[in-house]
Design a protein around this motif. Structure first.
Motif, short mmCIF file in Angstrom:
data_model
loop_
_atom_site.label_atom_id
_atom_site.label_comp_id
_atom_site.label_asym_id
_atom_site.label_seq_id
_atom_site.Cartn_x
_atom_site.Cartn_y
_atom_site.Cartn_z
N HIS A 1 -15.85 41.16 -5.22
CA HIS A 1 -15.89 39.71 -5.36
C HIS A 1 -16.00 39.32 -6.83
O HIS A 1 -15.28 38.46 -7.33
N GLY A 2 -16.90 40.01 -7.53
CA GLY A 2 -17.13 39.69 -8.92
C GLY A 2 -15.92 39.99 -9.80
O GLY A 2 -15.51 39.17 -10.61
N SER B 1 -13.31 37.42 -9.18
CA SER B 1 -13.56 36.05 -9.65
C SER B 1 -13.40 35.91 -11.15
O SER B 1 -13.29 34.81 -11.67
N LYS B 2 -13.36 37.04 -11.86
CA LYS B 2 -13.11 36.98 -13.30
C LYS B 2 -11.67 36.55 -13.60
O LYS B 2 -11.37 36.08 -14.67
N ARG C 1 -14.88 28.44 -15.16
CA ARG C 1 -14.81 29.78 -14.55
C ARG C 1 -15.97 30.06 -13.60
O ARG C 1 -15.91 30.99 -12.82
N PRO D 1 -20.51 37.80 -12.49
CA PRO D 1 -19.24 38.46 -12.20
C PRO D 1 -18.07 37.81 -12.92
O PRO D 1 -17.05 38.45 -13.15
N SER D 2 -18.19 36.53 -13.29
CA SER D 2 -17.09 35.86 -13.97
C SER D 2 -17.17 36.01 -15.48
O SER D 2 -16.38 35.42 -16.20
#
Lengths: 457, 412
Positions: free
Chosen positions: A326-327, A330-331, B9, B72-73
Motif C-alpha cells: 500500500h505504501g 501510494s508514493k 500526496r 509511505p508517501s
C-alpha cells in the motif's frame, strides 16, 4: 452550524473542553482514509455511556445526525459526515476495563486502539486475533462497527467471531446490553451480530466484551514463487484440503512484486507470476510438520522456488514486503484506492486474471494483493482524483470488478465495509427483498435516520 | 506555498498516526500528522482561514520526525510545517519571549552577555527570560547551572594531541548547550579526542547551529547563522567536524543542505561540510582502535540505560551511542522499553504545551527507572535537560553524555 441552544445543551454534557466547533477541528473530522470529504457541525469527545445517551437524546430531540468515529482509518468513507451533524469521537474513551484469562475474555471501551489491546494481552500471553493493517491506530469500536478482518483471520475468523457482548446506545438515547461474557450464550436474539458491521447506522457501541485466545507457541513462514497464477490457488486449496489451516496465505502478483522492487528494492525476484506467503502457528512440533507438508504441496503444484524464513528477522522482512504494498504504491500518485471484493478460494486465480484484464483495459496502474486463503482480493489502484477523466475510468473499472466478483459467487467487501464507496453496488449482491428488510431494521432502530446518514442503508 | 503538491500526496492513510508521540497523549485527529497535512492543504486551497488557532495547531509538534520516517508517501512533514509556521508567524507574530530568545540565538554577543548575567545570578531581565523559556514545566532548581564563562571563550582554541605526532586535526563544533551550560561535556570531548591522537580546534567565531530558529519558522534569521558556520567549518585541511549534540549534528549533516537548497545559498559548501560532519559517538566508534588501549580496564563497573534522541533516530542516525556502550568493557547496558521514543522536550514544545510534554516525559522516566540503571545516556543536551529536569529528587539515575562516560573510563 448547530443552533446556539443545541450547542449549549451539548456543552452542558461534555463541558467546553470536549466540545469543538472551530473550523480547524471541523476540517480534521471531515475525512477518513477515503477520498470524499464533508465537514461536521461539531465534534464531541464522550467519556462514558451515560454521556453518549444524553447526547443522543438531544440529537434525537433536534433531529441532528450523529456519526461515531474512532481512529478514522476506514477506507470506504464510513465515518465521513456527509450530512453534517455531530461527530462522536471515541478516542478518549479508551480504557481496558477487564482482562480475564481464566474465563478468556476482555471488556474494553470503544476507543481502545487495537495494537494497545494486543500489547496488554501479550503481557498475559493472550491475543485478540483480528489484525487489520490499521491496527496501530484503529480502535476496537471501529473494528467492531466495520467487522474488521486482517491476514490472520483465515485461521482465526473476523472481529464478529470474537464478540461476546456489547453495550449500545440507541438512536433514542436508550441503553441496551447484548450478550454476556459467556462463549456459549443463546439467550434471546444474537443482537451483537446486528450491530457488528452496521457501520454506525443502527446504534452507538460504547462497550465491548471480546473473546481472547492464548498466544501461539511458535510460527513458521514459507514463501513460494510460481510461473502460473492458477497454481497458487491449487496450492491454497490443497493445503486447506489436507486439514492444515494456516494463519495466513497472502498472494502478490507479478506487477505488484515488480512495483515493490522498482520503488523499495526489497530483493523480491521479479520474474514470477505469483508469490505466496504462507504462515502457520501453534505448537512447535505441529508447525514443523505442517511447514514441511506445505512445502511439498507447493512443489507438487508447480512452485518454482520455495523458501522458509530462518529467523524472526527473515519472517519480518517477508511481512514487510507484503505490508509495504500500500505504501509503495501510494508514493506513485496522490491517491490510493484499495478495493476489497471477495470470491470463493477456488476462484482466486480467475478473479485476479479478470481484475488485471479490467485494469489494463482502462489503463489503470494497480498492484494486486490477496488474502488468498479466504478469497479476499485487494486491487490497490493508484490515481489522482483531481484528474477527473482518470477518476471516471477508475470508477468504471471498480464497477466492473464488483460485477466480476458477483459472477464468481463472490461479494462486494471482505473487510473494508460498504460506506460511501460501495453503496451504489449493493443491489449487485443483495436482492430487493433483502434490502427492504435492512431498511425495516434501520427504521425500527433509527426511525428519524440520525445515525450515520447518507451511507449504504 | 511551494510544498503544495507534496501536501496533496498525503493519501490520508493515517499510518503516521501511530508514530506520533503527541497524538498518543492528545488523541485528537487535529494533532496527527495526517490532520496537520489536511489542514495545511485546506489553507492552501483557500477554504481554511489563517488564524491563531491554526498557528497553534501547526506548532503542536515535537518535530521528532517519526511520521516522516514512517510515511509511505514519502512526505517531508518537517519542511511543510516550517513553511507553514513561517506563514503563520508573518500573519500572527510570535510570542515576545520566544522572539527575544531567537534574537539572542542569532546574535552571539548578546547571547553571551545575557547568559553571563544569568550565570552571575543577577536578577536581570535576561535571567527571567532564560528561566521562563528554558524551563516550561521544569523547576529552576534542577536546571543545569550555567558555565561561569562560555566554554568556547574559556577553552583555548588549539588543543594538541596527547601523542607525539598527531593523526590529524579535527574541528569541534561546540553546541550552545555545551557552550553555556554543560562545559563538562566540552572538556570530555576534548579529552577523548586528544587521547585519540588528534589535534582539536575550537573556533571562537562559531555561532548557534540555527536549527532551533529554523524549526520555529525563522528561515531568514537562521540563514545568517548557517552561512556563517558554513564559511568557518567548511575546511579541506581537517579530518572531521565533530558535533556533541544530536540537533547540531542533524543540522550540519543534512539540515544545512536543505536550507541552502530552499533559500538558494551555497549548496556545494554545505555539502562539503556535511561530509566532514560527524557526531562524537559515531566518530569514536569509527576509530575505536585509536582509543581502546587507553581505556582503563579497572574502571568502576556501571549500569546504564539509553535514550535515543529524535534528531539521531529519525534523521539518518544509527544509534552509534549504543554501539559505543557495547564497546566499553565496564558498562552494563539495560535497555528501557521505550528507549527510542521521543522525550517530549521538542525544542520549545515543553514550554508551549507543558501538559502533553509532562505526560510524555513521565512515561519515559518510569521506564528508565524500571531498568535500575545508575546512568541515563543520551547524546542530546536538549533531551538531557528535559529528562533530568523532570526526575524526582529521590531518583538515583543521572543523565550523562556518552562522551563523558568514555572520558571517565580513560586512564589518566
Amino acid at each position: 452550524m448547530l443552533k446556539t441552544n443545541i450547542k449549549k445543551q451539548l456543552m452542558a454534557i461534555v463541558g467546553q473542553e470536549r466540545f469543538f466547533d472551530d473550523d480547524e477541528t471541523l476540517v480534521a473530522y471531515s475525512y477518513d482514509g477515503y477520498v470524499v470529504e464533508s465537514r461536521p457541525d461539531a465534534v464531541l469527545f464522550p467519556l462514558a455511556t451515560e454521556e453518549v445517551s444524553e447526547i443522543m437524546k438531544i440529537a434525537d430531540q433536534h433531529r441532528v445526525p450523529v456519526i461515531a468515529r474512532g481512529g478514522g482509518s476506514n477506507l470506504t468513507g464510513g465515518t465521513v459526515p456527509v450530512e453534517g451533524g455531530i461527530v462522536l469521537n471515541f478516542t478518549k474513551m479508551n480504557r481496558i476495563l477487564e482482562v480475564n484469562t481464566g474465563d478468556r475474555f476482555t471488556v474494553v471501551q470503544p476507543g481502545v486502539i487495537n495494537a494497545n489491546l494486543q500489547k496488554e494481552l501479550s503481557k498475559v500471553n493472550y491475543f485478540f486475533p483480528p489484525d487489520p493493517s490499521s491496527m496501530g491506530f484503529s480502535t476496537i469500536g471501529g473494528n467492531v462497527a466495520e467487522n474488521a478482518g486482517g491476514p490472520r483471520c483465515l485461521k482465526y475468523g473476523v472481529t464478529g467471531d470474537y464478540i461476546l457482548g456489547m453495550v449500545v446506545v440507541l438512536a433514542s438515547g436508550k441503553v441496551i446490553r447484548t450478550g454476556s461474557c459467556n462463549v456459549k450464550d443463546v439467550t434471546g436474539y444474537r443482537l451483537s451480530s446486528l450491530f457488528c458491521g452496521s457501520e454506525g447506522t443502527l446504534g452507538i457501541i460504547t462497550e465491548v466484551t471480546l473473546r481472547i485466545v492464548p498466544l501461539p507457541e511458535s510460527y513458521r513462514t514459507i514463501v513460494a514463487y510460481y510461473n502460473n497464477l492458477a497454481d497458487t490457488a491449487e496450492t491454497v486449496k490443497a493445503v486447506l484440503a489436507q486439514g492444515i489451516i494456516p494463519t495466513a496465505m497472502e498472494l502478490m502478483d507479478k506487477v505488484t512484486t515488480n512495483l515493490v522492487e522498482d520503488n523499495a528494492g526489497l530483493g523480491l525476484p521479479r520474474e514470477f507470476e505469483g508469490m505466496l506467503i504462507i504462515e502457520v502457528d501453534g505448537v512447535s512440533e505441529a508447525v514443523s510438520s505442517q511447514a514441511e507438508k506445505i512445502s511439498k504441496i507447493a512443489k507438487s503444484f508447480g512452485a518454482i522456488e520455495i523458501l522458509e524464513a530462518k529467523s524472526s528477522q527473515e519472517r519480518e522482512s517477508l511481512w514487510k514486503a507484503r505490508k509495504s504494498v500500500h505504501g509503495v504504491l501510494s508514493k506513485l500518485a496522490p491517491n490510493c484506492v484499495t478495493e476489497d471484493a471477495t470470491v470463493p478460494v477456488s476462484k482466486v486465480p480467475e478473479m485476479i486474471i479478470g481484475v488485471r484484464a479490467i485494469l489494463d483495459r482502462h489503463n489503470i496502474t494497480a498492484g494486486i494483493v490477496a488474502h488468498a486463503g479466504d478469497g479476499n482480493i485487494h486491487p490497490v489502484i493508484i490515481t489522482d482524483t483531481r484528474d477527473t477523466e482518470e477518476w471516471s475510468r477508475v470508477e468504471t473499472a471498480a464497477a466492473e470488478i464488483f460485477k466480476l466478483a458477483v459472477e464468481l459467487r463472490g461479494t462486494l467487501s471482505g473487510e473494508h465495509g460498504i460506506g460511501l464507496a460501495k453503496k451504489q453496488f449493493l443491489p449487485l449482491v443483495l436482492d430487493e427483498n433483502t434490502r427492504e428488510l435492512m431498511s425495516v431494521v434501520k427504521k425500527a432502530l433509527d426511525p428519524a435516520g440520525l445515525l450515520n446518514p447518507g451511507k449504504f442503508v | 506555498m511551494k510544498s503544495r503538491d507534496e501536501i496533496f500526496r498525503c493519501g490520508k492513510c493515517g499510518i503516521c498516526i501511530q508514530t506520533c508521540p503527541v497524538y498518543q497523549e492528545d488523541l485528537n485527529e487535529l494533532t496527527t500528522p495526517r490532520g496537520k497535512m489536511q489542514l495545511i492543504r485546506h489553507y492552501c486551497e483557500g477554504d481554511l482561514a489563517s488564524s491563531r488557532h491554526l498557528q497553534q495547531v501547526v506548532s503542536k509538534c515535537l518535530m521528532c520526525g517519526g511520521c516522516t520516517a514512517f510515511c509511505p508517501s514519502g512526505i517531508d512533514h518537517e519542511s511543510i510545517y516550517m513553511a507553514m509556521r513561517k506563514n503563520m508567524q508573518e500573519d500572527h507574530g510570535e510570542d515576545w519571549k520566544k522572539r527575544i530568545f531567537f534574537h539572542l540565538l542569532t546574535h552571539e554577543q548578546q547571547l553571551k552577555f545575557s547568559a553571563g548575567l544569568a550565570a552571575k545570578g543577577q536578577n536581570s531581565f535576561f535571567e527571567i527570560l532564560y528561566k521562563d523559556i528554558k524551563l516550561g514545566n521544569i523547576k529552576l532548581s534542577v536546571m543545569p547551572r550555567l558555565n561561569k564563562k562560555p566554554f568556547r571563550e574559556a577553552a583555548p582554541e588549539i588543543w594538541l594531541s596527547e601523542t607525539e605526532k598527531a593523526r590529524g586535526t579535527v574541528l569541534y563544533f561546540v553546541g550552545c548547550s555545551t557552550n553555556y551550560a554543560y562545559e563538562k561535556i566540552g572538556h570530555a570531548v576534548v579529552k577523548v579526542l586528544k587521547a585519540m591522537g588528534l589535534k582539536v580546534e575550537i573556533l571562537a567565531d562559531q555561532v548557534c547551529c540555527g536549527l532551533p530558529i529554523y524549526l520555529k519558522g525563522g528561515l531568514e534569521t537562521a540563514r545568517q547563522n548557517i552561512e556563517k558556520n558554513i564559511s568557518l567549518f567548511s575546511r579541506d585541511d581537517v579530518e572531521a567536524v565533530i558535533t556533541d549534540c544530536a540537533t547540531c549534528g542533524s543540522a550540519l549533516s543534512s539540515g544545512y543542505i536543505k536550507v541552502m537548497k530552499e533559500l538558494g545559498g551555497d549548496i556545494a559548501a554545505a555539502e562539503k561540510l556535511a561530509v566532514k560532519s560527524v557526531d562524537i559517538s559515531r566518530f569514536i566508534v569509527r576509530h575505536f582502535d585509536w582509543l581502546k588501549d587507553k581505556i582503563n580496564p579497572e574502571a568502576r563497573r556501571t549500569k546504564v540505560t539509553y535514550h535515543a534522541p529524535c534528531h539521531e533516530r529519525n534523521h539518518g542516525g544509527s544509534h552509534a551511542a549504543l554501539k559505543l556502550l557495547d564497546l566499553l568493557p565496564n558498562v552494563e547496558y539495560v535497555p528501557a522499553e521505550d528507549f527510542d521514543q521521543c522525550c517530549g522536550g521538542g525544542g520549545t514544545f515543553f514550554y508551549d504545551f507543558p501538559e502533553i510534554s509532562k505526560k510524555i516525559v513521565d512515561k519515559k522516566i518510569a521506564n528508565a527507572r524500571a531498568t535500575g540503571a545508575d546512568f541515563w545516556v543520551t547524546g542530546c543536551p536538549g533531551c538531557s535537560i528535559n529528562l533530568a529536569g523532570n526526575l524526582d529528587k529521590e531518583d538515583h539515575i543521572r543523565l550523562i553524555h556518552p562522551v563523558e562516560l568514555i572520558a571517565d573510563s580513560l586512564e589518566n
